[in-house]
Design a protein around this motif. Structure first.
Motif, PDB file in Angstrom:
ATOM      1  N   GLY A 192     -22.990   0.210   8.540  1.00 17.79           N
ATOM      2  CA  GLY A 192     -22.008   0.567   9.554  1.00 17.79           C
ATOM      3  C   GLY A 192     -20.896   1.386   8.923  1.00 17.79           C
ATOM      4  N   TYR A 193     -20.040   1.942   9.760  1.00 21.66           N
ATOM      5  CA  TYR A 193     -18.981   2.810   9.280  1.00 21.66           C
ATOM      6  C   TYR A 193     -17.631   2.188   9.608  1.00 21.66           C
ATOM      7  N   GLY A 194     -16.678   2.390   8.733  1.00 22.71           N
ATOM      8  CA  GLY A 194     -15.342   1.865   8.970  1.00 22.71           C
ATOM      9  C   GLY A 194     -14.379   2.328   7.901  1.00 22.71           C
ATOM     10  N   PRO A 195     -13.096   2.104   8.132  1.00 21.29           N
ATOM     11  CA  PRO A 195     -12.091   2.578   7.168  1.00 21.29           C
ATOM     12  C   PRO A 195     -11.996   1.655   5.953  1.00 21.29           C
ATOM     13  N   VAL A 196     -11.540   2.216   4.857  1.00 23.62           N
ATOM     14  CA  VAL A 196     -11.188   1.426   3.676  1.00 23.62           C
ATOM     15  C   VAL A 196      -9.754   1.789   3.304  1.00 23.62           C
ATOM     16  N   HIS A 197      -9.112   0.897   2.596  1.00 24.74           N
ATOM     17  CA  HIS A 197      -7.715   1.117   2.225  1.00 24.74           C
ATOM     18  C   HIS A 197      -7.591   1.004   0.711  1.00 24.74           C
ATOM     19  N   ILE A 198      -7.013   2.012   0.080  1.00 23.73           N
ATOM     20  CA  ILE A 198      -6.824   2.022  -1.370  1.00 23.73           C
ATOM     21  C   ILE A 198      -5.334   2.171  -1.665  1.00 23.73           C
ATOM     22  N   ASN A 199      -4.769   1.213  -2.361  1.00 20.65           N
ATOM     23  CA  ASN A 199      -3.370   1.302  -2.774  1.00 20.65           C
ATOM     24  C   ASN A 199      -3.282   2.067  -4.089  1.00 20.65           C
ATOM     25  N   VAL A 200      -2.446   3.094  -4.109  1.00 21.50           N
ATOM     26  CA  VAL A 200      -2.247   3.893  -5.318  1.00 21.50           C
ATOM     27  C   VAL A 200      -0.775   3.824  -5.700  1.00 21.50           C
ATOM     28  N   PRO A 201      -0.413   3.067  -6.718  1.00 26.74           N
ATOM     29  CA  PRO A 201       0.999   3.002  -7.133  1.00 26.74           C
ATOM     30  C   PRO A 201       1.421   4.306  -7.801  1.00 26.74           C
ATOM     31  N   LEU A 202       2.608   4.790  -7.446  1.00 24.73           N
ATOM     32  CA  LEU A 202       3.128   6.039  -7.994  1.00 24.73           C
ATOM     33  C   LEU A 202       4.425   5.773  -8.738  1.00 24.73           C
ATOM     34  N   SER A 203       4.626   6.504  -9.806  1.00 27.59           N
ATOM     35  CA  SER A 203       5.848   6.376 -10.588  1.00 27.59           C
ATOM     36  C   SER A 203       6.661   7.652 -10.490  1.00 27.59           C
ATOM     37  N   GLU A 204       7.960   7.500 -10.557  1.00 31.57           N
ATOM     38  CA  GLU A 204       8.819   8.674 -10.524  1.00 31.57           C
ATOM     39  C   GLU A 204       8.728   9.426 -11.858  1.00 31.57           C
ATOM     40  N   PRO A 205       8.929  10.752 -11.848  1.00 30.07           N
ATOM     41  CA  PRO A 205       9.236  11.618 -10.692  1.00 30.07           C
ATOM     42  C   PRO A 205       7.997  11.889  -9.845  1.00 30.07           C
ATOM     43  N   LEU A 206       8.207  12.030  -8.545  1.00 32.72           N
ATOM     44  CA  LEU A 206       7.106  12.138  -7.595  1.00 32.72           C
ATOM     45  C   LEU A 206       6.780  13.581  -7.214  1.00 32.72           C
ATOM     46  N   PHE A 207       7.544  14.551  -7.714  1.00 31.13           N
ATOM     47  CA  PHE A 207       7.437  15.896  -7.153  1.00 31.13           C
ATOM     48  C   PHE A 207       6.898  16.935  -8.109  1.00 31.13           C
ATOM     49  N   TYR A 208       6.479  16.533  -9.297  1.00 31.32           N
ATOM     50  CA  TYR A 208       5.995  17.510 -10.267  1.00 31.32           C
ATOM     51  C   TYR A 208       4.516  17.264 -10.545  1.00 31.32           C
TER      52      TYR A 208
END
Length: 423
Positions: A24-40
């Protein structure tokens, strides 16, 4: 960030993506922790990472048979590892692999027939051989079937194998990345998979399988003095062929791997929990509905933790319990670098001076006490007596430090055997 962190993240993402279209088909959820700086964003390209795929018997037009025909010619040294399985499953696997050119490793939990072509005793070889001796034994492809594998040395050996490709065959299609190299999950029964496997064109090396057989055959099973390892071997190798053997975790399941069980003995174990609880309860419940002799090999802490399992109305005379009593969690004596001075021993090993005698006798068991080779050999007749009218509990008393020393001597003798062979 370590290599293990990277492997773990890769495994979690692969497992999540594999579930997107699993039955069957369905969504999955993956948590990805990010560290600063977030814009480079300085990486010029994303790294190449391992991708796991799932194959099944239909695979939307790209059948498993086609996959095997396309992939197998890439590999010559194929290693099959069968983990914990039921007897019926193991017989089916043995029938498929009989006469094949794959190397096939199994343990006592694999329940494979003793007369099969499976290689046993490989853990001793992996201990005794030097790294350079093992190069010719490294596979191109490893295929796992069944459940848990006990041997830590096998896991380490395969994890150190460069460019290893790992396929896991399982009816539920769930991944098991045991060697940190899983690329393909095959959703099929082992018997169905191997029937297709051997129909496919492959240039498998029969010499590779022969090398595993010959290397393990070089190592005998050394004799030891009276100790835990001595008692386990004497008891397990004397079991009647129709018996069921229940193994507790920790020392019991590892010591059993050093034995050659009689043909027909079925092995049961609560493997995977990796704890001491529930072993007695499981054996009592199984024996209550079994028409065979049921033997439980259990350590002292595991027994005392679960000894209330004997306090019920369904314990029958077909139950035989062997308690290995060396005054605590003796497996910790075998761990390198652990200083047992002062209070460390008491707290780490939960040392005690208890005996199962009073509780066993009060619950109607025939109680047998063993303290040396003479009393052990004398007690075996009563333990194995099929005409006994009461359940039997045999308590084997040993010294933890002697047990550790005898195990060291055992493995030292194996290493010397290997050195003599190389000479």
């Amino acid at each position: 960030r370590t290599e293990e962190d990277e492997w773990y993240a890769n495994r979690l993402v692969n497992e999540a993506l594999l579930e997107v279209d699993h039955h069957g088909y369905g969504p999955v959820h993956i948590n990805v922790p990010l560290s600063e700086p977030l814009f480079y964003f300085t990486a010029e390209a994303l790294p190449s990472v391992r991708r796991m795929v799932r194959r099944d018997m239909s695979d939307e037009g790209r059948t498993l048979a086609f996959f095997l025909k396309e992939e197998l010619p890439k590999y010559r040294r194929v290693l099959v590892v069968s983990g914990q399985m039921s007897s019926d499953e193991a017989v089916g696997v043995a029938a498929c692999l009989s006469g094949s050119r794959v190397a096939w490793l199994t343990e006592v939990l694999g329940n494979c027939p003793s007369a099969s072509e499976a290689v046993r005793g490989f853990d001793a070889l992996l201990y005794a051989a030097r790294e350079e001796d093992l190069q010719a034994l490294r596979p191109d492809l490893v295929i796992t079937v069944g459940g848990h594998v006990v041997s830590k040395r096998l896991k380490q050996f395969l994890r150190r194998t460069p460019s290893l490709v790992h396929w896991h065959v399982s009816p539920d299609g769930l991944p098991a990345d045991l060697f940190c190299a899983l690329t393909t999950v095959v959703e099929a029964s082992p018997a169905d998979f191997f029937r297709l496997f051997f129909r496919s064109e492959a240039l498998l090396s029969g010499a590779y399988a022969q090398l595993w057989h010959e290397s393990c055959a070089r190592l005998a099973s050394p004799e030891t003095g009276y100790s835990e390892i001595y008692a386990v071997r004497r008891v397990l190798e004397a079991l009647p062929p129709h018996a069921v053997l229940h193994l507790a975790n920790s020392s019991a399941v590892r010591l059993a791997e050093l034995c050659r069980l009689p043909e027909g003995v079925e092995v049961q174990c609560n493997r995977g929990v990796n704890g001491i609880e529930g072993s007695v309860s499981a054996a009592v419940g199984y024996a209550a509905v079994s028409d065979r002799l049921n033997f439980l090999l259990v350590g002292d802490l595991s027994f005392f933790y679960d000894m209330n399992a004997l306090w019920n109305g369904h314990v029958r005379s077909n139950l035989r319990i062997v308690v290995l009593n060396n005054g605590g969690g003796a497996i910790f004596h075998a761990l390198p670098g652990l200083d047992m001075a002062g209070d460390t021993r008491r707290f780490v090993t939960a040392s005690h001076g208890a005996s199962a005698a009073g509780w066993a006798e009060s619950q109607g068991f025939t109680y047998l006490r063993v303290t040396d080779t003479v009393s052990l050999l004398a007690a075996l007749d009563d333990l194995l007596d099929e005409a006994a009218t009461a359940p039997v509990l045999l308590e084997v008393f040993t010294d933890a430090e002697t047990d550790a020393e005898e195990q060291r001597n055992y493995y030292h003798a194996i290493k010397e055997e290997w050195k003599n062979f190389l000479r």
